[in-house]
Motif scaffolding. Structure first.
Motif, short mmCIF file in Angstrom:
data_model
loop_
_atom_site.label_atom_id
_atom_site.label_comp_id
_atom_site.label_asym_id
_atom_site.label_seq_id
_atom_site.Cartn_x
_atom_site.Cartn_y
_atom_site.Cartn_z
N HIS A 187 70.72 -74.47 -45.43
CA HIS A 187 70.60 -75.93 -45.46
C HIS A 187 69.18 -76.32 -45.07
N VAL A 188 68.69 -77.37 -45.70
CA VAL A 188 67.31 -77.81 -45.47
C VAL A 188 67.07 -78.09 -43.99
N HIS A 189 68.00 -78.75 -43.32
CA HIS A 189 67.80 -79.10 -41.91
C HIS A 189 67.67 -77.85 -41.04
N GLY A 190 68.51 -76.87 -41.27
CA GLY A 190 68.42 -75.63 -40.50
C GLY A 190 67.14 -74.89 -40.78
N TYR A 191 66.71 -74.89 -42.04
CA TYR A 191 65.48 -74.18 -42.39
C TYR A 191 64.27 -74.88 -41.78
N PHE A 229 61.13 -73.49 -38.84
CA PHE A 229 59.69 -73.64 -38.88
C PHE A 229 59.20 -74.75 -37.93
N LEU A 230 59.97 -74.97 -36.86
CA LEU A 230 59.57 -75.83 -35.75
C LEU A 230 59.47 -77.31 -36.13
N SER A 269 50.49 -77.51 -43.23
CA SER A 269 50.36 -76.06 -43.34
C SER A 269 51.69 -75.37 -43.06
N ARG A 270 52.39 -75.85 -42.05
CA ARG A 270 53.67 -75.25 -41.68
C ARG A 270 54.70 -75.45 -42.80
N LEU A 271 54.66 -76.63 -43.43
CA LEU A 271 55.57 -76.91 -44.53
C LEU A 271 55.27 -76.00 -45.72
N LEU A 272 53.99 -75.80 -45.98
CA LEU A 272 53.62 -74.90 -47.07
C LEU A 272 54.11 -73.48 -46.80
N PHE A 273 53.96 -73.02 -45.55
CA PHE A 273 54.48 -71.70 -45.19
C PHE A 273 55.99 -71.65 -45.43
N ALA A 274 56.71 -72.70 -45.02
CA ALA A 274 58.16 -72.72 -45.17
C ALA A 274 58.55 -72.60 -46.64
N ARG A 275 57.85 -73.32 -47.51
CA ARG A 275 58.19 -73.26 -48.93
C ARG A 275 57.85 -71.91 -49.54
N GLU A 276 56.65 -71.41 -49.27
CA GLU A 276 56.21 -70.18 -49.92
C GLU A 276 56.95 -68.95 -49.40
N PHE A 277 57.27 -68.93 -48.10
CA PHE A 277 57.97 -67.77 -47.56
C PHE A 277 59.42 -67.70 -48.02
N VAL A 318 56.81 -64.46 -38.70
CA VAL A 318 57.21 -64.41 -40.11
C VAL A 318 56.53 -63.24 -40.82
N ILE A 319 55.23 -63.03 -40.53
CA ILE A 319 54.50 -61.93 -41.14
C ILE A 319 55.10 -60.59 -40.70
N ALA A 320 55.45 -60.49 -39.43
CA ALA A 320 56.04 -59.23 -38.93
C ALA A 320 57.36 -58.92 -39.62
N ASP A 321 58.13 -59.96 -39.95
CA ASP A 321 59.44 -59.76 -40.58
C ASP A 321 59.33 -59.62 -42.10
N TYR A 322 58.16 -59.90 -42.67
CA TYR A 322 57.98 -59.85 -44.12
C TYR A 322 58.04 -58.39 -44.59
N GLU A 323 58.82 -58.14 -45.61
CA GLU A 323 59.05 -56.76 -46.02
C GLU A 323 58.00 -56.23 -46.98
N GLY A 324 57.16 -57.11 -47.51
CA GLY A 324 56.14 -56.67 -48.46
C GLY A 324 54.81 -56.36 -47.79
#
Length: 593
Positions: A381-385, A389-390, A409-417, A444-450
């Motif tokens: 859900h958008v609210h939870g997501y 991202f704070l 910037s934080r919103l962009l990270f949320a969308r792209e990640f 987020v970077i630490a949890d990124y699998e790529g």
């Protein structure tokens, strides 16, 4: 005790129908080195402008020591009224001497004859630094002084600030800068101002202690904090524990990567692996790139493994962007070969945040106007997501154009990640971010699998994030170092190597054995400490009320110093008493269970 350079008594500023902050007292001594900390949107830049006299408060009295020079280095200086950067640098309330401005500009590597309206963000920032530092300030107000600067310029300004004899207040997301230079901390939090006589190096421990005290106070009053109102603050300690685990994982990844390191500093694939072709996602062999007569990259070889976090560092013009474009295939080498795995699916986030459109709502950006978003195959859900991202979930309907730079910037990270990908490219990702968002980005970077490629001048961020550093010195040589920025510096000059913060991942001490019952001393402390804590709180409140007298500084400086010392001592005793009482209460509860 000397009178403060600047004081603000009972400062208040309204924002629409509510107060941004109110009842704030600020006193800046002649040698204070203050870090101003707070989340994006807390009002840090606004507060700095109030201190500098650029805007007027709704409440409060500002007083400045006669003859004192209060100089502000703005985050985004306006140079448009001036023909050249030289004209801009010589202007201002305290016009600096031309020879001082030119000397500093030369050391920062900025051509002040540049036409002002065509100057880049980095050039404007360097010109503003030259003007501010040459103005001989008694109090220097710095708003993100390291933004748009390369590592060499940051190193220069750090050394200047270390020698500076005046006072300063600084807003910065650069942990290394704050840790090295600050000696006191102002924390703007939920409309309140707290001060602690320790620099930024002790801030996180202090912050956790404050939040823990708030939680204990709420428990004592048998009142539960509302989760929606305090979800961010209540998560600080949990995020801190996750950060410790993340850093432990990073050291492990670096150790694994070091085992693959070739004798000449070129990373190579582990020999015994049937799936080695799929593990190598980018391969560069003997790559050279020149522009005109200058060699930018010379005979560079690297194999980027799946899951690598690659940091690219160096001064402006050293070739960072060129190297990034070569690795991602945007630019072809003059000689040598660069190849990428056919399965690469790249996300690129640049420092201009160019993908955001101001007229769209947050919900539109994340979920195309809907209530749900697919996050790498998982429906949320958008609210939870947003909370992940704070963001306050109520911001779902806000327009992107109304958000701060850090929030965008934080919103962009949320969308792209949320997108499926296996290669993440970040170009100066830390600009405009507050410290909590930086922690989130590291998580987020630490949890990124790529695989991740990062161009950054933020030394602490690189030390906490990357497994391999590519260091460029402008000669065409690229150092390939397992580790972060500190490891690259140690390789180039061991005397200047900063200490890595590996202490964060030290294992916790073993739990104390629990006895069968409380000792006589433990039971006595459990019974008497609540009354002692109340006495200390009353003493602190009484002394703080006395300090609110604006004339006390000049009338009786010795009394002011004595009261300040007494408050600090009482606070330390209260903190120790509360920790002791909490420990005993938990112990007693365990025995009762």
């Amino acid at each position: 005790m000397a009178a403060p350079i600047l004081s603000f008594e009972n400062l208040g500023l309204s924002q629409g129908t509510h107060w941004l902050f109110r009842g704030i007292d600020i006193h800046v001594g002649q040698r204070d080195r203050l870090a101003l900390i707070g989340r994006n949107g807390a009002g840090k830049t606004t507060l700095l402008k109030l201190i500098g006299g650029q805007i007027e408060p709704d409440e409060g009295i500002r007083s400045v020591q006669p003859g004192a020079r209060v100089i502000t280095l703005e985050q985004d200086p306006d140079v448009t009224p001036y023909a050249t950067l030289h004209d801009f640098a010589l202007a201002g309330e305290f016009a600096p001497p031309a020879h001082e401005v030119e000397a500093i500009a030369d050391q920062l590597g900025i051509d002040l004859s540049r036409e002002a309206k065509t100057a880049s963000g980095g050039e404007r920032r360097r010109a503003a630094i030259a003007r501010a530092l040459a103005s001989e300030p008694d109090l220097l107000l710095l708003d993100e002084p390291t933004n748009h600067l390369d590592i060499a310029a940051i190193d220069w300004i750090e050394n200047w600030m270390a020698r500076y004899n005046g006072a300063f207040i600084v807003i910065s997301h650069d942990r290394a800068f704050l840790t090295r230079l600050t000696r006191q901390t102002l924390w703007l939090d939920r409309g309140q101002m707290r001060r602690n006589e320790v620099g930024f190096g002790g801030f996180e421990q202090w912050m956790e202690a404050v939040y823990a005290e708030e939680a204990r106070a709420a428990d004592k009053l048998d009142a539960k904090l509302k989760i929606e109102a305090h979800w961010l603050e209540r998560g600080v300690t949990a995020r801190r524990k996750r950060n410790q685990g993340r850093l432990a994982k990073l050291w492990e990844m670096r150790a694994q990567r070091a085992a693959m390191q070739g004798p000449q500093g070129t990373a190579k694939i582990a020999v015994a692996s049937d799936d080695s072709k799929t593990k190598s996602v980018i391969k560069a062999e003997h790559v050279t790139k020149t522009f005109g007569d200058r060699t930018i990259i010379n005979d560079f070889s690297l194999r980027v493994q799946r899951g690598d976090r690659i940091g690219i560092v160096g001064g402006n013009g050293a070739g960072k962007s060129t190297l990034l474009k070569l690795l991602t295939g945007e630019l072809a080498p003059d000689s040598g070969e660069v190849s990428q795995a056919k399965t690469l699916d790249m996300i690129f986030i640049d420092q201009q945040r160019s993908l955001m459109q101001g007229d769209k709502s947050v919900r539109d950006v994340l979920a195309e106007g809907g209530d749900w978003i697919d996050v790498r195959g998982v429906r949320k859900h958008v609210h939870g997501y947003l909370k992940d991202f704070l963001f306050d979930p109520s911001l779902a309907e806000a327009k992107v154009g109304t958000l701060s730079g850090g929030e965008r910037s934080r919103l962009l990270f949320a969308r792209e990640f949320a997108r499926e990908s296996n290669l993440l490219v970040l170009d100066e990702p830390t600009n405009d971010l507050d410290l909590e968002t930086l922690d989130l980005l590291q998580e987020v970077i630490a949890d990124y699998e790529g695989t991740v490629l990062i161009v950054s001048h933020d030394r602490d961020f690189l030390d906490r994030t990357v497994t391999v550093t590519l260091g460029l010195d402008g000669s065409g040589t690229v150092d390939v170092i397992v580790g972060g920025y500190a490891d690259w510096v140690a390789k180039r000059d061991p005397r200047r190597a900063p200490r890595a913060e590996k202490k964060e991942v030290a294992p916790p001490p073993p739990p104390r054995p629990v006895s069968a019952k409380l000792t006589y001393k433990d039971q006595r402390d459990l019974d008497l400490l609540p009354r002692r804590i109340e006495e200390l709180e009353a003493a602190i409140a009484r002394d703080e009320e006395t300090l609110h007298d604006p004339a006390l500084y000049t009338r009786d400086p010795r009394k002011f110093a004595a009261l300040t010392a007494a408050i600090e001592k009482a606070r330390a005793e209260k903190d120790a008493a509360e920790e002791r009482w909490l420990e005993l209460a938990e112990k007693a509860e365990g025995l009762a269970g």
